[in-house]
Design an enzyme around this catalytic site. Structure first.
Site, short mmCIF file in Angstrom:
data_model
loop_
_atom_site.label_atom_id
_atom_site.label_comp_id
_atom_site.label_asym_id
_atom_site.label_seq_id
_atom_site.Cartn_x
_atom_site.Cartn_y
_atom_site.Cartn_z
N ASP A 62 -34.82 11.79 -21.63
CA ASP A 62 -36.02 12.53 -22.06
C ASP A 62 -37.16 11.58 -22.42
O ASP A 62 -38.34 11.92 -22.26
CB ASP A 62 -35.68 13.40 -23.27
CG ASP A 62 -35.05 12.60 -24.40
OD1 ASP A 62 -35.75 12.34 -25.39
OD2 ASP A 62 -33.86 12.24 -24.30
N LYS A 70 -27.67 17.58 -22.81
CA LYS A 70 -28.56 17.70 -23.97
C LYS A 70 -29.98 17.96 -23.50
O LYS A 70 -30.62 17.12 -22.89
CB LYS A 70 -28.50 16.42 -24.80
CG LYS A 70 -29.34 16.49 -26.07
CD LYS A 70 -29.35 15.16 -26.77
CE LYS A 70 -30.29 15.19 -27.96
NZ LYS A 70 -30.52 13.84 -28.50
N TYR A 79 -32.23 2.82 -22.88
CA TYR A 79 -33.28 3.15 -23.86
C TYR A 79 -33.78 1.92 -24.62
O TYR A 79 -34.97 1.67 -24.74
CB TYR A 79 -32.77 4.20 -24.86
CG TYR A 79 -33.74 4.47 -25.97
CD1 TYR A 79 -34.79 5.36 -25.79
CD2 TYR A 79 -33.63 3.81 -27.20
CE1 TYR A 79 -35.70 5.59 -26.81
CE2 TYR A 79 -34.54 4.04 -28.21
CZ TYR A 79 -35.57 4.93 -28.02
OH TYR A 79 -36.48 5.14 -29.02
#
Length: 518
Positions: A301, A373, A266
């Site tokens: 995500d 998640k 990320y």
């Protein structure tokens, strides 16, 4: 293994083998390098705390002083504890203050006896920090036994973000009373790019609250009170990412946080942090999380907010497999892998819900023992709150149909404005209605054999294997540089924080890594 999607076990094994092949050079890289943040985390566990009059943490001042005198190639433990012994000081923070004033000079102990003495002191001091992490983990286990876990899965995960820790606390407690099982205190915008951890309680964050040890302590204490009141243990989440990932992981362990955002790529992709810096930091931080019993949440995500959620679906699967490999190598167990994925397909696309079910069920079957998640829609939220609330209802339904472990509450104002308390209340009503109404519906939901959902899942897995083969042949660092994930191109010789990376020299010593790997 076949499950509801009838996945080919041989293909799944191939995917994991290729992920390991692609990830192994990265682990070798991490094992042979250190960073300023890794070394600061070592000193935090050794007891260095506080900041100078300008707010610069003493741990930063101490590492900078060591680096100026002898570099970081041997680690900070040997020069710091050699200097401590030579100066006859028994407090590492006092040593940091003297070093900042120019009253101490650092050397790497040359004699065997001096080196052994410095190692013993370093091991004892950092061992006290690790023992505290162990005590906090045991404390969590006692509280869960006393108060109990939420009665249902998925756990309901809700974000609080005011910028003021003293405003966050009552909002977090209200959210828990309204049904949230996990409270995430989102970080202030830009904190991931600070190469220091602010000190003390903070009240001035922008679109989030600074991650500090004192803020962790205050929120954990408040949620412990609420856990006692509600008769269920309320979990606390924050962010171990950015330039201070190892330090924040250590502080989270010391203050008994339960989950931490901790993705392997990320920071590289979305904050332009140097890839080598990130991979070295993430391995150390995950070793700390493993010891602390913390569940990590990964950030796949985010890829779908920049790339198309249908075309790039296989990159999410690849990242999940890489995150799993890196996590296992660092010592994390399956129950600690909150691998991320998201409901981000354009709702105007025909069959969009069936595609979402295929992607969610694929993740669930690839990682059957991980508390996945599941992230709500953001990219295609328009500001139409009625449409947004309906879309969140479909997201909640997909979550319960596919047996997700952690469900982040979607807001109808998501990605448009910072949600109000009333928005959170409406969102929690939506979650409760869907979860209560659906009950154990995931037990009954079985896609048609050879049908649309199975075919889509098989195609995504096949594309993931093809991509992993290319990455394994051409290296993960090259794949990141080429824009494979989230269409962001991040070369290994660029990005923020590269100057804080050092290659191990002969005799490098890190007592924390030694203890965690033992």
């Amino acid at each position: 293994m076949a499950g509801k999607l009838n996945l080919d076990p041989k293909v799944v094994r191939t995917a994991r083998r290729l992920a390991a092949k692609a990830g192994r050079p990265i682990v070798d890289l991490a094992r042979s390098h250190t960073t300023v943040s890794v070394e600061r985390a070592v000193l935090r566990l050794a007891g260095v705390h506080g900041a100078d009059a300008d707010g610069i943490p003493w741990v930063n001042r101490l590492v900078d002083a060591v680096r100026a005198d002898v570099g970081l190639g041997h680690g900070v433990a040997l020069p710091v504890f050699h200097a401590l012994r030579e100066a006859g000081i028994d407090d590492v923070t006092v040593l940091a203050q003297k070093a900042a004033a120019g009253a101490v000079r650092f050397t790497v102990p040359a004699g065997k006896a001096d080196a052994l003495a410095a190692r013993r002191l370093a091991k004892r001091a950092t061992g006290d920090g690790i023992k505290r992490i162990d005590r906090r983990r045991a404390e969590r286990e006692r509280l869960i036994k006393r108060y109990g876990d939420p009665p249902q899965r998925p756990w309901i995960y809700l974000i609080v973000a005011t910028g003021d820790i003293y405003e966050d606390i009552p909002q977090a407690q209200a959210a828990a009373r309204a049904g949230a099982d996990i409270i995430a205190v989102i970080r202030s915008t830009g904190q991931s790019l600070l190469d220091y951890v602010p000190e003390g309680a903070t009240r001035e964050g922008f679109a989030g609250t600074y991650a500090t040890q004192e803020n962790f302590r205050l929120m954990r204490s408040a949620l412990d009170e609420t856990s006692k009141e509600l008769g269920r243990y309320v979990r606390l989440t924050n962010y171990a990412s950015g330039l201070c990932m190892p330090e924040i992981a250590a502080l989270a362990g010391l203050e008994r946080l339960d989950m931490m955002l901790n993705d392997s790529m990320y920071g590289i992709l979305f904050r332009d942090i140097n890839p080598i810096r990130t991979f070295v930091d993430q391995r150390f931080s995950r070793q700390v999380h493993a010891r602390a019993g913390i569940i990590i949440n990964t950030g796949e995500d985010n890829y779908l907010t920049t790339a198309d959620a249908v075309e790039a679906a296989h990159t999410v699967t690849v990242s999940q497999l890489l995150n799993e490999y890196f996590a296992h190598e660092a010592g994390l167990a399956d129950w600690q892998l909150g691998l991320g994925h998201a409901f981000e397909i354009n709702p105007d696309l025909p069959e969009s819900f069936r595609l979402e079910l295929a992607h969610a069920l694929l993740a669930r079957e690839l990682f059957p023992d991980a508390p996945l998640k599941w992230m709500p829609p953001t990219k295609h939220m328009t500001g139409d709150v009625f449409r947004g609330n309906l879309l969140d209802g479909f997201f909640n339904l997909a979550g319960t149909l596919t047996g997700q472990g952690i469900l982040l509450v979607g807001m109808m104002t998501e990605a448009v404005v910072t949600p109000w308390l009333s928005d959170r209340d409406v969102a929690l009503q939506n979650v409760r209605y869907v979860l209560n109404g659906a009950g154990g519906l995931h037990e009954d939901f079985v896609p048609a054999a050879g049908g649309f959902i199975q075919q889509r899942a098989h195609r995504v897995l096949g594309e993931a294997v093809d991509l992993l083969e290319r990455i394994a042949d051409d290296t993960l660092l090259n794949a990141i540089a080429d824009g494979t994930f989230g269409i962001m191109k991040r070369p290994a010789d660029r990005g923020k924080g590269l100057d804080g990376v050092a290659r191990h020299e002969d005799g490098y010593y890190n007592p924390v890594t030694e203890a965690l790997e033992a």
